[in-house]
Scaffold this active site. Structure first.
Site, PDB file in Angstrom:
ATOM      1  N   LYS A  52       0.837  -1.202   0.000  1.00  0.00           N
ATOM      2  CA  LYS A  52       0.000   0.000   0.000  1.00  0.00           C
ATOM      3  C   LYS A  52       0.872   1.252   0.000  1.00  0.00           C
ATOM      4  CE  LYS A  52      -3.829  -2.497   2.158  1.00  0.00           C
ATOM      5  NZ  LYS A  52      -4.606  -2.838   3.368  1.00  0.00           N
ATOM      6  N   GLN A  96      -4.520  -1.385   9.541  1.00  0.00           N
ATOM      7  CA  GLN A  96      -4.464  -2.751   9.022  1.00  0.00           C
ATOM      8  C   GLN A  96      -4.993  -3.743  10.055  1.00  0.00           C
ATOM      9  OE1 GLN A  96      -3.627  -3.380   5.864  1.00  0.00           O
ATOM     10  NE2 GLN A  96      -3.944  -5.575   6.037  1.00  0.00           N
ATOM     11  N   ASP A 119     -10.966   2.772   3.932  1.00  0.00           N
ATOM     12  CA  ASP A 119     -11.332   1.351   3.883  1.00  0.00           C
ATOM     13  C   ASP A 119     -12.847   1.180   3.769  1.00  0.00           C
ATOM     14  OD1 ASP A 119      -9.376  -0.642   3.820  1.00  0.00           O
ATOM     15  OD2 ASP A 119      -8.826  -0.330   5.925  1.00  0.00           O
TER      16      ASP A 119
HETATM   17  N1  GUN Z   1      -6.753  -6.870   6.514  1.00  0.00           N
HETATM   18  C1  GUN Z   1      -7.086  -7.688   5.486  1.00  0.00           C
HETATM   19  N2  GUN Z   1      -7.684  -6.984   4.508  1.00  0.00           N
HETATM   20  C2  GUN Z   1      -7.735  -5.703   4.920  1.00  0.00           C
HETATM   21  C3  GUN Z   1      -8.233  -4.488   4.336  1.00  0.00           C
HETATM   22  O1  GUN Z   1      -8.771  -4.451   3.236  1.00  0.00           O
HETATM   23  N3  GUN Z   1      -8.073  -3.380   5.073  1.00  0.00           N
HETATM   24  C4  GUN Z   1      -7.509  -3.398   6.302  1.00  0.00           C
HETATM   25  N4  GUN Z   1      -7.417  -2.259   6.958  1.00  0.00           N
HETATM   26  N5  GUN Z   1      -7.042  -4.491   6.874  1.00  0.00           N
HETATM   27  C5  GUN Z   1      -7.151  -5.638   6.176  1.00  0.00           C
END
Ligand code: GUN
Length: 304
Positions: A52, A96, A119
């Site tokens: 990311k 995350q 998100d």
């Molecule tokens: N953990 C697994 N997938 C995701 C996601 O799309 N966003 C976040 N913040 N954590 C995750």
């Protein structure tokens, strides 16, 4: 032969568009910024967050990787979120998941300013989405819609069946498909005669989190199958169930001791008209959509 819907091609298309938008914003002295919060040392999370942050660099966004100690408390995390909510250079906040046990993830996600919730996990954004108002939609389901649209698959009028009802994927995917005028059915662990329902699907979205759960007899011939699952297989018996005799997968398994399989059994793809592979499908869209959401958040927050 079914058509393979290549996530890499579509993700790269979206990233190019985002990069162009970032350049346009730069001429207005706006640089969209993402704060990524990573707690602990879950290997998959470390890889995701690294990707990311890298995507931000590639597309010209600002990013700040924040790494609280693994022993961080809910209160300390709330203080961090408050700081990020107030920061002018941060347009998107990504915490995350999963978080360590001592941190109350729900309390935390609810504390993120909805305008910075890239998100799309905040209840305000979930509500806006279902009410048909402008909202930051969760990245993975938003990616599903992009794949369908950019591959020329008609959504309006189609029977779309979503298997899985999570707040992060299943529910928002169903809502987005509904907004595109599909006739939507959501299935889950209590659904009776699941196969009879999934066989009605023109568009079948598998988001259950169980390896190879969707079998060939659950797919209507010619249907579009979107596989959202990412499951790691590291034992031989399970490997054989999915990939026995597949040379490419055998080589990967021999090299890494594990392979990734989606929620759809590979044999079920052969029944479809088009499908997203795993890896190489929906997963690649998630980061592209996160970048798109961050730019969108930057524009919305400035009334652009
Ligand atoms: N953990 C697994 N997938 C995701 C996601 O799309 N966003 C976040 N913040 N954590 C995750």
């Amino acid at each position: 032969m079914p058509k393979v819907l290549d996530g890499a091609v579509i993700a790269s298309e979206i990233k190019q568009e985002v990069a162009e938008e970032v350049r346009r914003l730069a001429s207005k002295n706006v640089r969209p910024g993402l704060a990524a919060v990573l707690v602990g040392h879950v290997p998959a999370s470390q890889i995701y967050v690294k990707s990311k942050v890298q995507a931000c660099a590639d597309l010209g966004l600002y990013s700040d990787l924040v790494r609280p100690a693994e022993t961080v408390t809910t209160e300390e995390m709330l203080a961090l979120i408050a700081t990020l909510n107030a920061r002018e250079d941060v347009d998107g906040i990504l915490v995350q998941l999963p978080l360590p046990k001592q941190v109350d993830a729900k309390v935390l996600l609810d504390a993120i300013a909805p305008e910075k919730d890239v998100d799309g996990f905040h209840p305000v954004n979930a509500g806006r989405l279902q009410a048909g108002r402008p909202a930051l939609a969760p990245c993975t389901p938003a990616g599903v819609i992009e794949i369908l649209k950019r591959s020329g698959i008609a959504i309006a009028g189609a029977n779309a069946v979503v298997v899985g009802r999570s707040d992060i994927v299943g529910k928002p995917a169903a809502m987005l498909l509904l907004h595109e005028n599909a006739t939507v059915t959501i299935c889950h662990s209590k659904t009776r005669d699941l196969g009879a329902v999934t066989r009605q699907a023109d568009i079948l979205v598998a988001a259950i989190g169980r390896p190879g759960f969707v079998t060939p007899r659950m797919v209507k011939p010619g249907a579009t199958v979107i596989d959202v699952g990412i499951n790691r297989i590291d034992n031989r018996e399970e490997f054989d169930r999915f990939f026995k005799g597949n040379e490419k997968r055998e080589a990967a398994f021999a090299k890494r001791g594990a392979v990734i399989v989606g929620d759809v059994h590979p044999a079920a793809f052969e029944v479809s008209g088009a499908y997203t592979p795993v890896p190489g499908g929906v997963g690649l869209l998630t980061i592209a959509m996160l970048m798109a959401n961050t730019v969108r958040a930057a524009k919305m927050r400035r009334g652009l």
